[in-house]
Write a protein that holds these residues in place. Structure first.
Motif, PDB file in Angstrom:
ATOM      1  N   THR A 176       4.472  10.248 -17.949  1.00 30.10           N
ATOM      2  CA  THR A 176       3.743  10.166 -16.732  1.00 30.10           C
ATOM      3  C   THR A 176       3.735  11.429 -15.842  1.00 30.10           C
ATOM      4  O   THR A 176       4.909  12.182 -15.484  1.00 30.10           O
ATOM      5  N   ILE A 177       2.658  11.750 -15.538  1.00 33.72           N
ATOM      6  CA  ILE A 177       2.460  12.897 -14.524  1.00 33.72           C
ATOM      7  C   ILE A 177       1.958  12.368 -13.153  1.00 33.72           C
ATOM      8  O   ILE A 177       1.007  11.756 -12.982  1.00 33.72           O
ATOM      9  N   PHE A 178       2.835  12.361 -12.108  1.00 31.31           N
ATOM     10  CA  PHE A 178       2.433  11.787 -10.856  1.00 31.31           C
ATOM     11  C   PHE A 178       2.209  12.889  -9.833  1.00 31.31           C
ATOM     12  O   PHE A 178       2.846  13.678  -9.429  1.00 31.31           O
ATOM     13  N   LYS A 179       0.755  12.556  -9.177  1.00 29.96           N
ATOM     14  CA  LYS A 179       0.269  13.396  -8.157  1.00 29.96           C
ATOM     15  C   LYS A 179       0.435  12.410  -6.731  1.00 29.96           C
ATOM     16  O   LYS A 179      -0.424  11.518  -6.933  1.00 29.96           O
ATOM     17  N   LEU A 180       1.420  13.138  -6.019  1.00 32.00           N
ATOM     18  CA  LEU A 180       1.516  12.197  -4.620  1.00 32.00           C
ATOM     19  C   LEU A 180       0.614  12.784  -3.580  1.00 32.00           C
ATOM     20  O   LEU A 180       0.626  14.019  -3.224  1.00 32.00           O
ATOM     21  N   THR A 181      -0.367  11.851  -2.918  1.00 30.58           N
ATOM     22  CA  THR A 181      -1.158  12.275  -1.862  1.00 30.58           C
ATOM     23  C   THR A 181      -0.805  11.182  -0.787  1.00 30.58           C
ATOM     24  O   THR A 181      -1.173   9.824  -0.800  1.00 30.58           O
ATOM     25  N   ILE A 182      -0.325  11.744   0.183  1.00 30.60           N
ATOM     26  CA  ILE A 182      -0.053  10.820   1.474  1.00 30.60           C
ATOM     27  C   ILE A 182      -1.075  10.573   2.469  1.00 30.60           C
ATOM     28  O   ILE A 182      -1.747  11.629   2.758  1.00 30.60           O
ATOM     29  N   PRO A 183      -1.688   9.336   2.627  1.00 25.44           N
ATOM     30  CA  PRO A 183      -2.857   9.407   3.542  1.00 25.44           C
ATOM     31  C   PRO A 183      -2.685  10.096   4.781  1.00 25.44           C
ATOM     32  O   PRO A 183      -1.588   9.602   5.366  1.00 25.44           O
ATOM     33  N   GLU A 184      -3.648  10.754   5.240  1.00 27.03           N
ATOM     34  CA  GLU A 184      -3.529  11.359   6.591  1.00 27.03           C
ATOM     35  C   GLU A 184      -3.437  10.259   7.638  1.00 27.03           C
ATOM     36  O   GLU A 184      -4.084   9.353   7.532  1.00 27.03           O
ATOM     37  N   GLY A 185      -2.531  10.742   8.571  1.00 28.64           N
ATOM     38  CA  GLY A 185      -2.247   9.792   9.787  1.00 28.64           C
ATOM     39  C   GLY A 185      -1.282   8.791   9.350  1.00 28.64           C
ATOM     40  O   GLY A 185      -0.786   7.973  10.198  1.00 28.64           O
ATOM     41  N   THR A 186      -0.617   8.808   8.654  1.00 26.24           N
ATOM     42  CA  THR A 186       0.341   7.667   7.900  1.00 26.24           C
ATOM     43  C   THR A 186       1.749   8.226   8.919  1.00 26.24           C
ATOM     44  O   THR A 186       2.286   9.260   8.649  1.00 26.24           O
ATOM     45  N   PRO A 187       2.419   7.132   9.457  1.00 23.01           N
ATOM     46  CA  PRO A 187       3.449   7.147  10.343  1.00 23.01           C
ATOM     47  C   PRO A 187       4.625   7.803   9.476  1.00 23.01           C
ATOM     48  O   PRO A 187       4.779   7.397   8.340  1.00 23.01           O
ATOM     49  N   ALA A 188       5.249   8.841   9.960  1.00 20.01           N
ATOM     50  CA  ALA A 188       6.354   9.300   9.460  1.00 20.01           C
ATOM     51  C   ALA A 188       7.724   8.383   8.908  1.00 20.01           C
ATOM     52  O   ALA A 188       8.270   8.444   7.809  1.00 20.01           O
ATOM     53  N   GLU A 189       7.934   7.354   9.713  1.00 25.07           N
ATOM     54  CA  GLU A 189       8.700   6.298   9.496  1.00 25.07           C
ATOM     55  C   GLU A 189       8.492   5.510   8.119  1.00 25.07           C
ATOM     56  O   GLU A 189       9.180   5.362   7.349  1.00 25.07           O
ATOM     57  N   LEU A 190       6.994   5.156   7.898  1.00 18.76           N
ATOM     58  CA  LEU A 190       6.654   4.599   6.730  1.00 18.76           C
ATOM     59  C   LEU A 190       6.774   5.555   5.480  1.00 18.76           C
ATOM     60  O   LEU A 190       7.143   5.174   4.526  1.00 18.76           O
ATOM     61  N   VAL A 191       6.617   6.733   5.602  1.00 17.41           N
ATOM     62  CA  VAL A 191       6.961   7.810   4.381  1.00 17.41           C
ATOM     63  C   VAL A 191       8.203   7.823   4.237  1.00 17.41           C
ATOM     64  O   VAL A 191       8.452   7.704   2.845  1.00 17.41           O
ATOM     65  N   ASP A 192       9.005   7.745   5.005  1.00 11.42           N
ATOM     66  CA  ASP A 192      10.514   7.918   4.947  1.00 11.42           C
ATOM     67  C   ASP A 192      10.988   6.858   4.239  1.00 11.42           C
ATOM     68  O   ASP A 192      11.933   6.792   3.217  1.00 11.42           O
ATOM     69  N   GLU A 193      10.209   5.508   4.449  1.00 15.64           N
ATOM     70  CA  GLU A 193      10.741   4.141   4.014  1.00 15.64           C
ATOM     71  C   GLU A 193      10.220   4.272   2.669  1.00 15.64           C
ATOM     72  O   GLU A 193      11.047   3.650   1.772  1.00 15.64           O
ATOM     73  N   LYS A 194       9.024   4.599   2.120  1.00 17.77           N
ATOM     74  CA  LYS A 194       8.682   4.602   0.842  1.00 17.77           C
ATOM     75  C   LYS A 194       9.407   5.539  -0.169  1.00 17.77           C
ATOM     76  O   LYS A 194       9.837   4.896  -1.219  1.00 17.77           O
ATOM     77  N   VAL A 195       9.695   6.529   0.447  1.00 18.72           N
ATOM     78  CA  VAL A 195      10.292   7.725  -0.303  1.00 18.72           C
ATOM     79  C   VAL A 195      11.941   7.021  -0.534  1.00 18.72           C
ATOM     80  O   VAL A 195      12.456   7.320  -1.830  1.00 18.72           O
ATOM     81  N   ALA A 196      12.523   6.539   0.310  1.00 17.91           N
ATOM     82  CA  ALA A 196      13.906   5.913   0.153  1.00 17.91           C
ATOM     83  C   ALA A 196      13.861   4.856  -0.782  1.00 17.91           C
ATOM     84  O   ALA A 196      14.638   4.548  -1.800  1.00 17.91           O
TER      85      ALA A 196
END
Length: 199
Positions: free
Chosen positions: A109-129
């Motif tokens: 699998t080749i994953f290209k990650l694109t985080i939507p603009e304006g996504t709260p940092a707390e949500l990014v950290d939660e999903k990455v964890a």
């Protein structure tokens, strides 16, 4: 360092079948030597069009120069073009090797990650964890074999599953799935694959 290599072979016109068989025989013998030396880790066949001759390889080398020496030593290189993509460690790569299931199919699998603009940092950290937790679980279940980061920033995963449907369900369960553009490549066994030979 580990390097995935796409090896595309095109036999020139006029070469006899006997000559091809002779070179392929030497290629198989040399692949076993490279595997014994720890330089060739895996070989797979990707989906192929009629008449197409392509192989995916995973090699170990100190650097690109040493890798080129290894690739140049392979008998089929006289008819082959190699595309190399350097790999870097991924933080979610399984800490221990995942045993291969002889009845399962392997997939890249080749994953290209694109985080939507304006996504709260707390949500990014939660999903990455959550992604890290999920990949550890999937490795423990024998589904995720390896995970690397490619030089272009995308992630390369090696998985095994009973079917493409099962793998699709697994990938959709990942916490980051809504932000991932995923390319899935089914793999088939290569006769000179070191892991295939070990089985």
């Amino acid at each position: 360092m580990q390097f995935p290599v796409t090896m595309t072979t095109q036999v020139p016109d006029g070469v006899t079948e006997a000559e091809v068989d002779e070179v392929r025989g030497r290629e198989g013998a040399h692949s076993r030597e490279l595997a014994a030396a720890g330089q060739l880790l895996r070989l797979w066949r990707p989906p192929l069009e009629p008449g197409e001759w392509r192989t995916f390889g995973l090699f170990e080398a100190n650097d690109a120069d040493q890798l080129e020496e290894v690739l140049s030593s392979m008998p089929l290189r006289i008819w082959r073009h190699d595309d190399v993509m350097p790999l870097e460690p991924h933080p979610n790569d399984p800490a221990t090797a995942t045993p291969l299931d002889a009845g399962a199919t392997e997939y890249f699998t080749i994953f290209k990650l694109t985080i939507p603009e304006g996504t709260p940092a707390e949500l990014v950290d939660e999903k990455v964890a959550g992604e890290a937790t999920a990949t550890r679980r999937l490795a423990g279940e024998g589904k995720l074999i390896r995970l690397w980061r490619r030089a272009d920033g995308d992630a390369l995963g090696l998985w095994q599953a009973d079917s493409l449907d099962e793998l699709t369900t697994i990938l959709k369960s990942l916490p980051l799935t809504d932000w991932l553009d995923t390319d899935t490549i089914p793999l088939t066994a290569h006769p000179s694959d070191p892991a295939h030979a070990a089985r």
